[in-house]
Design an enzyme around this catalytic site. Structure first.
Site, PDB file in Angstrom:
ATOM      1  CB  SER A  29      46.464  48.786  39.023  1.00 17.25           C
ATOM      2  OG  SER A  29      47.533  48.073  39.592  1.00 17.25           O
ATOM      3  N   GLY A  30      45.208  51.616  38.869  1.00 16.54           N
ATOM      4  CA  GLY A  30      44.285  52.583  38.270  1.00 16.54           C
ATOM      5  C   GLY A  30      44.288  53.872  39.079  1.00 16.54           C
ATOM      6  CG  ASP A  84      41.794  47.141  42.076  1.00 17.64           C
ATOM      7  OD1 ASP A  84      42.059  48.282  41.623  1.00 17.64           O
ATOM      8  OD2 ASP A  84      42.053  46.100  41.446  1.00 17.64           O
ATOM      9  CD  GLU A 106      43.503  45.420  38.647  1.00 20.48           C
ATOM     10  OE1 GLU A 106      43.870  46.595  38.677  1.00 20.48           O
ATOM     11  OE2 GLU A 106      42.555  45.025  37.934  1.00 20.48           O
TER      12      GLU A 106
HETATM   13  C1  5RP Z   1      43.035  48.323  36.248  1.00 18.72           C
HETATM   14  C2  5RP Z   1      41.651  48.348  36.760  1.00 18.72           C
HETATM   15  C3  5RP Z   1      41.165  49.616  37.386  1.00 18.72           C
HETATM   16  O1  5RP Z   1      40.716  49.337  38.667  1.00 18.72           O
HETATM   17  C4  5RP Z   1      40.049  50.170  36.557  1.00 18.72           C
HETATM   18  O2  5RP Z   1      40.515  50.356  35.234  1.00 18.72           O
HETATM   19  C5  5RP Z   1      39.532  51.494  37.128  1.00 18.72           C
HETATM   20  O3  5RP Z   1      40.464  52.507  36.899  1.00 18.72           O
HETATM   21  P1  5RP Z   1      40.257  53.974  37.449  1.00 18.72           P
HETATM   22  O4  5RP Z   1      40.346  53.902  38.946  1.00 18.72           O
HETATM   23  O5  5RP Z   1      41.419  54.742  36.840  1.00 18.72           O
HETATM   24  O6  5RP Z   1      38.934  54.498  36.968  1.00 18.72           O
HETATM   25  O7  5RP Z   1      40.910  47.399  36.696  1.00 18.72           O
HETATM   26  O8  5RP Z   1      43.329  47.095  35.634  1.00 18.72           O
END
Ligand code: 5RP
Length: 230
Positions: A29-30, A84, A106
């Site tokens: 996610s993210g 991820d 996750e």
């Molecule tokens: C979500 C996460 C994401 O992987 C982390 O916040 C990184 O986010 P982004 O890819 O938007 O920089 O751990 O729970």
């Protein structure tokens, strides 16, 4: 000028090379994972057959909208690969995750994956974890007493909020963000945090990286165990 988002896209695109026909793919996610899922959607539309296990409702709905077939951990007990993003990665490939609040699912998916790939932009690489606050997932019933305990440990806990109410995860829990800059031994810290009743999981991911793909300006650098990737 190369933006952080371009670095995220480049890392995400590079990770697709490790997804093969027939694989069960854990979807992180993210924003970086969203890029990866968008690219994966294109491949699926071109005929690649895979199934995805999403780590959040948000990524599930994106994957669904792109026609990526989804399955669950009830139907498949092991993932071939998990991809991820991360909030911070240090030189020992210890990570802080959970900025987006999906850390529990996750970590469950990453734990149950044969291969784990982390995709980040260059700002995520740090010498020492802790510039980003460590998210801790707690059950709502216990959040006040856990906050008090974390105060006593000098971790400066802050209950994460959304629209003036405690933020609620996909599992119905809350998130407390803490300051771990003063800590060096992450494994001990993780055990200590997990020993507090009411703490469900922490965003410390220790030993969860087989391959780290970093977008750096217009390039991507790949670190880690290439042989394990097959
Ligand atoms: C979500 C996460 C994401 O992987 C982390 O916040 C990184 O986010 P982004 O890819 O938007 O920089 O751990 O729970």
């Amino acid at each position: 000028m190369v933006t952080t988002d371009t670095e995220k896209q480049n890392a995400a695109r590079t990770s697709l090379a490790y997804i093969k026909e027939g694989m069960v793919v854990g979807l992180g996610s993210g924003s970086t994972s969203e890029h990866m899922v968008n690219f994966l959607g294109e491949r699926v539309q071109q005929g690649l057959r895979i199934s995805g296990v999403p780590s959040s409702e948000k990524i599930a709905s994106l994957a669904h909208s792109l026609g990526i077939p989804l399955t669950t951990l009830e139907k498949v007990q092991e993932l071939d690969i998990y991809i991820d993003g991360a909030d911070e990665v240090d030189e020992g490939r210890n990570m802080i995750k959970g900025g987006g609040g999906a850390l529990l699912r996750e970590k469950i998916l990453a734990y149950n994956a044969k291969k784990k790939i982390i995709i980040v932009d260059s700002s995520k690489q740090v010498k020492k974890l802790g510039g980003f606050k460590l998210p801790i997932e707690v059950i709502p019933f216990a959040h006040k007493v856990v906050m008090a305990q974390l105060h006593q440990m000098n971790l400066n806990p802050v209950l994460r909020e959304k629209e003036n109410s405690p933020y609620t995860t996909d599992e119905g829990n809350h998130i407390i963000d803490v300051d771990i800059m003063a800590f060096e031994n992450y494994s001990d810290l993780n055990e200590l945090l997990l020993s507090i009743p009411g703490v469900v999981e922490t965003g410390l991911f220790l030993g969860y990286v087989d391959l780290l793909i970093v977008g750096i300006k217009n390039e991507t650098k790949i670190y880690g165990n290439h042989t394990k990737m097959g």
